[in-house]
Design an enzyme around this catalytic site. Structure first.
Site, PDB file in Angstrom:
ATOM      1  N   TRP A 127       0.974  -1.105   0.117  1.00  0.00           N
ATOM      2  CA  TRP A 127      -0.032   0.047  -0.076  1.00  0.00           C
ATOM      3  C   TRP A 127       1.027   1.273   0.154  1.00  0.00           C
ATOM      4  O   TRP A 127       2.038   1.334   0.870  1.00  0.00           O
ATOM      5  CB  TRP A 127      -1.018  -0.187   1.230  1.00  0.00           C
ATOM      6  CG  TRP A 127      -1.803   1.156   1.259  1.00  0.00           C
ATOM      7  CD1 TRP A 127      -2.562   1.891   0.467  1.00  0.00           C
ATOM      8  CD2 TRP A 127      -2.011   1.797   2.656  1.00  0.00           C
ATOM      9  NE1 TRP A 127      -3.087   3.078   1.094  1.00  0.00           N
ATOM     10  CE2 TRP A 127      -2.918   3.047   2.304  1.00  0.00           C
ATOM     11  CE3 TRP A 127      -1.554   1.661   4.080  1.00  0.00           C
ATOM     12  CZ2 TRP A 127      -3.314   3.777   3.290  1.00  0.00           C
ATOM     13  CZ3 TRP A 127      -1.900   2.695   5.064  1.00  0.00           C
ATOM     14  CH2 TRP A 127      -3.026   3.553   4.687  1.00  0.00           C
ATOM     15  N   ASP A 208      -2.002  -6.530   8.121  1.00  0.00           N
ATOM     16  CA  ASP A 208      -2.809  -5.533   8.187  1.00  0.00           C
ATOM     17  C   ASP A 208      -3.988  -6.128   7.377  1.00  0.00           C
ATOM     18  O   ASP A 208      -4.010  -6.696   6.328  1.00  0.00           O
ATOM     19  CB  ASP A 208      -1.952  -4.560   7.357  1.00  0.00           C
ATOM     20  CG  ASP A 208      -3.035  -3.405   7.102  1.00  0.00           C
ATOM     21  OD1 ASP A 208      -4.059  -3.622   7.457  1.00  0.00           O
ATOM     22  OD2 ASP A 208      -2.340  -2.430   6.422  1.00  0.00           O
ATOM     23  N   LYS A 243     -13.691   0.003   4.988  1.00  0.00           N
ATOM     24  CA  LYS A 243     -14.296  -0.754   3.844  1.00  0.00           C
ATOM     25  C   LYS A 243     -15.567  -1.532   4.158  1.00  0.00           C
ATOM     26  O   LYS A 243     -16.630  -1.596   3.726  1.00  0.00           O
ATOM     27  CB  LYS A 243     -13.280  -1.328   3.288  1.00  0.00           C
ATOM     28  CG  LYS A 243     -12.003  -1.081   3.373  1.00  0.00           C
ATOM     29  CD  LYS A 243     -11.717   0.112   2.290  1.00  0.00           C
ATOM     30  CE  LYS A 243     -10.218   0.772   2.807  1.00  0.00           C
ATOM     31  NZ  LYS A 243      -9.707   1.719   1.674  1.00  0.00           N
TER      32      LYS A 243
HETATM   33  C1  LMR Z   1      -6.529   3.210  -0.794  1.00  0.00           C
HETATM   34  O1  LMR Z   1      -5.491   2.270  -0.888  1.00  0.00           O
HETATM   35  O2  LMR Z   1      -6.762   3.570  -1.874  1.00  0.00           O
HETATM   36  C2  LMR Z   1      -7.225   3.111   0.568  1.00  0.00           C
HETATM   37  O3  LMR Z   1      -6.716   2.438   1.581  1.00  0.00           O
HETATM   38  C3  LMR Z   1      -7.381   4.479   0.747  1.00  0.00           C
HETATM   39  C4  LMR Z   1      -6.086   5.029   1.403  1.00  0.00           C
HETATM   40  O4  LMR Z   1      -6.179   5.693   2.389  1.00  0.00           O
HETATM   41  O5  LMR Z   1      -5.108   5.310   1.042  1.00  0.00           O
END
Ligand code: LMR
Length: 393
Positions: A127, A208, A243
């Site tokens: 992420w 996570d 989510k």
């Molecule tokens: C994403 O990856 O788009 C979501 O988890 C929102 C974020 O906070 O980045």
């Protein structure tokens, strides 16, 4: 004082919200930030959340402080949702946090209090905010191979090899399900192999789980967490209700620790409490109170599971729809990985330059890595989307 500061670039994901909003083109499509959308492009409040909110308004009789760990009935419900009927409940601590990001941030602080030179292995890729968030808190981060951009598969052998070479005691950040950004998760068999290495190398899993219920049902999606919890002495789990309850802006998450024994758990609870007090004092109440009333009420919980299933199914259908449309518009390209992935995301597998052209020429917005949020696809825009993608290939 502040004149010495330099401007920062917009966040790779959040910046897209603004860019898309400002685009005047009617046909624009937002495949950026990870929020669920209906076929009409809305992100509605879940019915079950509305129902729980109405009850709360009528029944809540105080807004007095709850304390650093938040709402105890939320914490117990989240612990069961995360771990199921865990045998090791007396070695577990769960606290309410401001979203999944707040949970990760508190975990980082506690890891550093316990060991100031801790290294966390993170999947390559991961992420967009994992590295700034955890690295910014002071943790040392190292990548482990995860996604093969050529074959669109998990590099399981390379991943296991990297974990086997990791120094004893290091932490490994895993995505429990719906890996963000690739949408590809290890199979249960692969999770068993990963757990064997974690046990053998005495690594500490840091999981996570931001999308429980978005790949499969709630229990199947928690497989990695529950399997590891049955085999390792210590672990950390961050969860988010953004989510699966659609509570994005309410900031609801939890942080759980599994530790060696009850005394360590009690000491850790006092550490978490003192840490949270210096960071944000205590988490916001409302969203967690909603989640708690849904999870503790059999009828509401049942209704939530149905609404969650509807979101999951729509995401799956939109993957299939786009895959079908691309087969037609770009027959010489293989996009089958779109339907092998689960949850909100997957990579399209195109270059940054092609992503730029999609934005500039067609008003189609996605993260530079070509990660798309499939919730942005609708039966009404899929033709245009597939034509736009085919035009930049
Ligand atoms: C994403 O990856 O788009 C979501 O988890 C929102 C974020 O906070 O980045």
């Amino acid at each position: 004082m502040f004149e010495s500061l330099q401007p920062m670039p917009a966040d790779a994901i959040l910046g897209l919200i603004v860019e898309h909003k400002e685009d005047p083109r009617a046909e624009k499509i937002d495949l950026g930030v990870g929020v669920y959308r209906t076929a009409e492009g809305e992100t509605p409040v879940l019915h079950v959340v509305k129902q729980a909110e109405r009850r709360l308004v009528d029944s809540q009789d105080s807004k007095a402080y709850l304390g650093t760990a938040g709402n105890p009935s939320f914490n117990s419900a989240m612990q069961s949702l995360t771990f199921g009927q865990a045998e090791a409940a007396d070695r577990m601590l769960t606290v309410q946090t401001p979203g999944g990001s707040g949970s990760l941030r508190v975990a980082a602080g506690l890891i550093l209090r316990a060991r100031d030179s801790a290294t966390v292995w993170v999947s390559d890729p991961t992420w967009n905010n994992h590295v700034p968030l955890l690295g910014g808190a002071g943790l040392l981060l190292e990548p482990y191979p995860y996604y093969d951009g050529e074959t669109h598969e998990i590099h399981i052998d390379a991943m296991l090899e990297a974990l086997r070479a990791a120094p004893k005691g290091d932490l490994v950040l895993f995505h429990a399900c719906c890996h963000n950004p690739s949408g590809l998760d290890p199979s249960e068999e692969q999770w068993r192999q990963i757990t064997d290495v974690v046990v053998e190398r005495e690594l500490l899993p840091f999981i996570d789980m931001a999308y429980q219920g978005f790949a499969n049902d709630l229990d199947t999606d928690a497989f990695a967490v529950r399997h590891m919890a049955s085999r390792v002495p210590e672990m950390i789990v961050s969860t988010s209700c953004s989510k699966n309850f659609g509570l994005y802006r309410e900031r609801v998450g939890s942080l759980s620790f599994l530790v060696a024994d009850r005394d360590t758990r009690d000491t850790l609870a006092s550490q978490v409490s003192s840490y949270v007090r210096t960071l944000y004092s205590m988490p916001p109440d409302h969203g967690a109170a909603v989640v708690s009333s849904v999870l503790h009420d059999a009828a509401l919980r049942e209704r939530w599971i149905v609404e969650l299933g509807a979101m999951r199914n729509r995401l799956r259908e939109m993957r299939e729809l786009l895959h079908g449309a691309l087969k037609e518009k770009a027959p010489s390209h293989d996009f089958s990985h779109l339907v092998r992935a689960t949850g909100m995301f997957c990579f399209l597998g195109i270059s940054v330059e092609q992503v730029g052209r999609l934005k500039k020429d067609f008003g189609v917005y996605m993260v530079d890595s070509s990660r798309i949020n499939v919730a942005g696809i609708t039966p009404g825009n899929v033709e245009y989307l597939a034509e736009s993608i085919a035009a930049v290939l």
